[in-house]
Enzyme design. Structure first.
Site, short mmCIF file in Angstrom:
data_model
loop_
_atom_site.label_atom_id
_atom_site.label_comp_id
_atom_site.label_asym_id
_atom_site.label_seq_id
_atom_site.Cartn_x
_atom_site.Cartn_y
_atom_site.Cartn_z
N HIS A 59 0.83 -1.22 0.00
CA HIS A 59 0.00 0.00 0.00
C HIS A 59 0.86 1.26 0.00
CE1 HIS A 59 -1.88 -3.32 2.33
NE2 HIS A 59 -2.85 -3.12 1.47
FE1 FES Z 1 0.25 -1.88 3.79
FE2 FES Z 1 2.89 -2.24 3.95
S1 FES Z 1 1.84 -0.50 3.25
S2 FES Z 1 1.31 -3.64 4.45
#
Ligand code: FES
Length: 140
Positions: free
Chosen positions: A105
């Protein structure tokens, strides 16, 4: 749970290895002088998570570069390689802060493994560790 001992004699500046401890990856990186300097230059006020997250220090220790490492061995970063968002394994030497980047993410960590951008709430964890010789790290 058992501690592990890792021989880091083959890890040159700019290289990393990944050990496994308690089922988790532990990144052991010998940082370059440039990486250490970059981390030292970051004002604490710029950090999203101001706490060191270093199990070898008090829980309220500041997230300075020195507090992310062991005294006298500041070039070595020994860190649980698990993103503090939802637990993916970040990629090394990538992302906007030239540290670690989590592709799940988009969390970006700096050269001291501190969270700088994205959804992760905390710096990556520093496990209990010590150098028991110049070339051997005990983790746990
Ligand atoms: Fe979501 Fe690493 S940014 S698990």
């Amino acid at each position: 749970l058992a501690a592990i001992e890792v021989n880091v004699s083959s890890v040159a500046a700019g290289q990393s290895i990944t050990a496994k401890w308690r089922g988790k990856p532990v990144f052991i990186r010998q940082r370059t002088p440039e990486e250490v300097e970059a981390a030292k230059q970051v004002p604490l006020a710029d950090l999203k998570d101001p706490v060191a997250r270093n199990e070898n220090l008090a829980s309220d220790a500041d997230a300075t570069d020195a507090n992310r490492t062991a005294k006298g061995k500041e070039q070595w970063l020994v860190m649980v390689g698990v993103c503090t968002h939802l637990g993916c394994i970040p990629l090394g030497q990538s992302g906007p802060f030239n540290g670690w980047f989590c592709p799940c993410h988009g969390s970006a960590y700096d050269t001291a493994g501190r969270i700088r951008q994205g959804p992760a709430p905390q710096n990556m964890a520093i496990p209990p560790f010590e150098f028991i010789s110049d070339t051997t790290v005990r983790i746990g």
